[in-house]
Enzyme design. Structure first.
Site, PDB file in Angstrom:
ATOM      1  N   GLU A 495      -4.362  15.385   2.769  1.00  0.00           N
ATOM      2  CA  GLU A 495      -3.373  16.285   2.191  1.00  0.00           C
ATOM      3  C   GLU A 495      -3.970  17.690   2.295  1.00  0.00           C
ATOM      4  OE1 GLU A 495      -0.622  15.936  -1.786  1.00  0.00           O
ATOM      5  OE2 GLU A 495      -2.764  16.175  -2.029  1.00  0.00           O
ATOM      6  N   GLU A 501       5.632  15.911  -2.019  1.00  0.00           N
ATOM      7  CA  GLU A 501       5.718  15.531  -3.433  1.00  0.00           C
ATOM      8  C   GLU A 501       6.195  16.671  -4.327  1.00  0.00           C
ATOM      9  OE1 GLU A 501       1.709  14.293  -4.355  1.00  0.00           O
ATOM     10  OE2 GLU A 501       0.954  16.342  -4.427  1.00  0.00           O
TER      11      GLU A 501
END
Ligand code: NOJ
Ligand code: CA
Length: 697
Positions: A495, A501
């Site tokens: 990430e 998200e």
């Protein structure tokens, strides 16, 4: 007589050799140009013996005289009073194979200059600086050789300057020591104000002690030259940020510090620092095609890693971010049940998707977020009672689907370290070949940060445990990628940015439509990104009334090609893919590439990338735009000559708009060949995805 002559000749020869040597000593080579000559990096000592360097691209100075050096806790600074002992030139021109990657063959062609320095006064410490010039940029690193009086150095600061030659446009995130999960800012260099960005809604913690930025830092000069500053091969050292001096148009390295120890780096001598790299390209697209960062790393140390194959995956994940279910059992809506996992496996098997990620399968989640004492909480081998780990793995195997392990450490790395052997040997025993890790929260112990040397070394231990047990690692809340995937091809993705998200829960409205058009030219230059594209239920109803994804559906498809990763998630709930014609693109799209062509792009505006799949030779193309609609002309001249391709074009509908009508999409089948060009309209926040499969010849 004869003897007398011989003696004279020997003396003359001796004097000649000596004078030859001293000539080399007094004027050693101090600059190096790239193979084509377009980039040049030059070293010079100031009058007071301070080491400096400059960088030129063609006839333009890109970095003006900038000083080099160190400050230590255990000895005097190493930054002036030097003389040159000597220098060496070396060249390399090789082609190496990416085990998996954006392309199969990588050319690694550079010229290198090593300058050897020594202090003129006691304690006469040595310092070497290694410069490399490539056609796509330059880099340098320090080598700290053995010292007479010290076995180790404790670095409080690395004093490497970058003196810019203009007030360039910069795309930057603040130099947070704990998180890269910030929105990009677009400002002039002189306007960078990182300290104003303290309260970003990240999942870790925000520590921004200086007006500094995190790399990769991309800039464009007023003449259109693109520069991107980063580091390569970050090994046993602290993560790099750039401290900005706005009015001087200068930045300098600012290493993440351990407040527990009161320094940034502790190393035994001798050692080499990571590379400080500057990608240089006339076009924005050229930055993405550059392989400078991986080239600055050591060759593959793991050999054959055929136990890892690039895959697409689905998972029990988005449903927790949407609050449809939860990670912890006590919530009463546990997502990671045997039944749910089997449903995901069935879906994956039916759609040719190789992996299923299951988060929330192990005990400990009741004490995940918001707990101060998180050590000893997570257990990486014990499933919750409603999850039959072995049974799920077996069921997956029967269907040709691999389970992707999940290890959330809640930023308690000592607990994870203690269990590395048990956790990774269990994965090996079960035949699990990849793991997603997580480091949500503030690092325990206090005073350590996600990006400091202590954590850099932790993340590396995890990679080594993975290599030992044939497990590939996808770290979230990681240290930034620095090309180490070349050396350790079990570093698959990570990430280290504001991923998908944030669209599910971020109070600031999620990632704005321009986000990926900046990410492609900044974070993506460092390495693969687990962005988790593929939201089809863009407005997130009925789960989240106040959050949504700020792109069109066609842009979600385009991300599979644009955002490079050897693991690509189809992140939405599997029920949202039912009866969706656009899902065919996700079924079809490749994840491992023979070659990559960046067709066009401007940082923060738009980008179009075409990639050719290994094995099949099929091509896939993705294009995206920021909040502005745009017409894009694609010349298909990258296709193979004399071949016809069955194309499926997924484009924004006429009325598509990231906010007003995000799911409007037109899907068209047609035949395309190399001689064709086509113009497409991208909607605001929109995109375009094309699959081009070779027609049977
Ligand atoms: C943060 C990660 O980015 C996310 O993907 C994950 O679901 C949570 N941590 C829980 O581990
Ligand atoms: Ca995260």
């Amino acid at each position: 007589m004869m003897l007398k002559y011989s003696f004279l000749i020997i003396i003359v020869l001796f004097v000649m050799i000596l004078s030859g040597c001293s000539k080399q000593e007094t004027s050693p080579k101090t600059s190096v140009s790239s193979p084509s000559g377009n980039n040049r990096i030059a070293f010079q000592l100031n009058d007071d013996g301070t080491p400096t360097y400059t960088v030129q691209h063609q006839d333009k100075t890109v970095i003006d005289t900038s000083t080099l050096g160190f400050e230590f806790k255990n000895q005097a600074p190493l930054k002036d009073g030097f003389k040159i002992l000597g220098s060496q030139l070396k060249s390399k021109n090789e082609t190496w194979d990416m085990v998996w990657g954006e392309q199969r063959k990588v050319s690694n062609h550079y010229n290198q200059l090593t300058v050897r320095l020594i202090e003129t006064q006691a304690p006469e410490r040595p310092l070497n600086i290694i410069f490399r010039a490539y056609d796509d940029g330059v880099a340098f690193r320090y080598e700290l050789p053995k010292q007479k009086d010290a076995k180790e150095v404790i670095i409080t600061d690395e004093k490497t300057q970058f003196q810019l030659t203009g007030d360039h446009t910069c795309w930057w995130i603040p130099g947070d020591w704990d998180s890269y999960e910030h929105l990009y800012n677009t400002t002039r260099f002189s306007e960078i104000d990182a300290l104003a960005k303290q309260n970003s809604p990240t999942l870790t913690r925000t520590i921004i002690p200086e007006n500094a930025v995190n790399p990769p830092l991309t800039m464009r000069t007023s003449e259109g030259l693109h520069l991107s500053f980063h580091e390569a091969n970050l090994t046993d050292y602290s993560g790099l940020t750039f401290k900005v001096h706005p009015s001087e148009l200068m930045m300098e390295t600012c290493l993440v510090r351990s407040d527990r120890e009161g320094y940034s780096v502790k190393r035994d001598l001798p050692f080499k620092t990571p590379w400080r790299s500057i990608q240089i390209s006339e076009s924005a697209a050229g930055l993405i095609e550059s392989r400078l960062i991986v080239n600055l790393n050591e060759p593959n140390k793991l050999g054959d890693v055929d136990w890892f194959k690039p895959i697409k995956y689905v998972g029990i994940w988005w449903e927790m971010h949407l609050n449809k279910s939860a990670w912890d059992l006590a919530s009463g809506k546990h997502g990671a049940t045997t039944e749910n996992a089997k449903a995901y496996i069935d879906f994956a098997a039916e759609n040719g998707i190789g992996g299923v990620l299951v988060e929330g399968w192990n005990t400990g989640w009741e004490h995940w977020i918001g707990f101060e004492d998180r050590e000893g909480v997570f257990d990486f081998v014990t499933p919750y009672p409603d999850y039959d780990l072995e049974g799920v793995v077996r069921y997956g195997k029967e269907k040709g689907v691999e389970i992707i392990m999940h290890n959330e450490t809640s930023a308690a790395p000592r607990t994870y370290d203690q269990q590395l052997e048990t956790a990774y040997s269990m994965m090996h025993r079960l035949g699990i070949h990849s793991v997603k890790s997580g480091y949500v929260g503030k690092i325990i112990p206090d005073g350590e940060y996600h990006h400091g040397q202590w954590m850099v070394n932790h993340y590396r231990r995890v990679i080594e445990a993975g290599a030992k047990y044939q497990v590939a690692v996808n770290a979230h809340e990681p240290i930034h990628p620095t090309g180490l995937r070349r050396t350790y091809p079990n570093i698959i993705s990570r990430e280290g940015l504001r991923g998908q998200e944030f669209n599910a829960w971020s109070p600031d409205g999620g990632n704005p439509p321009e986000h990926l058009s900046i990410v492609a030219f900044t974070r993506m230059l460092a390495g693969p990104i687990d962005f988790t594209p593929g939201v089809f239920n863009i407005k997130l109803k009925p789960y989240k009334e106040n959050n949504h994804v700020n792109t069109t559906l066609a842009q979600q498809l385009a991300l599979y090609v644009i955002v490079y990763s050897p693991i690509q998630m189809a992140c939405d709930l599997i029920e949202h893919y039912e009866n969706q014609p656009a899902f065919q693109f996700i079924r079809d799209v490749g994840v491992d590439w023979e070659q990559t062509k960046v067709i066009n792009g401007e940082v923060g505006d738009f980008v179009t990338i075409a990639r050719q799949e290994r094995e099949t030779g099929n091509w896939f193309l993705g294009s995206l735009t920021d909040e502005n609609p745009r017409s894009i002309t694609i010349n298909f001249d990258f296709l193979d000559v004399d071949k016809e391709y069955q194309a499926i074009i997924y484009r924004d509908g006429q009325d598509a708009h990231w906010d007003k009508n995000p799911t409007s999409i037109d899907i068209e089948k047609t035949v395309i060949n190399k001689s064709m060009a086509k113009t497409f309209m991208l909607a605001p926040g929109g995109g375009l995805a094309i699959s081009l499969k070779l027609k049977d010849s």
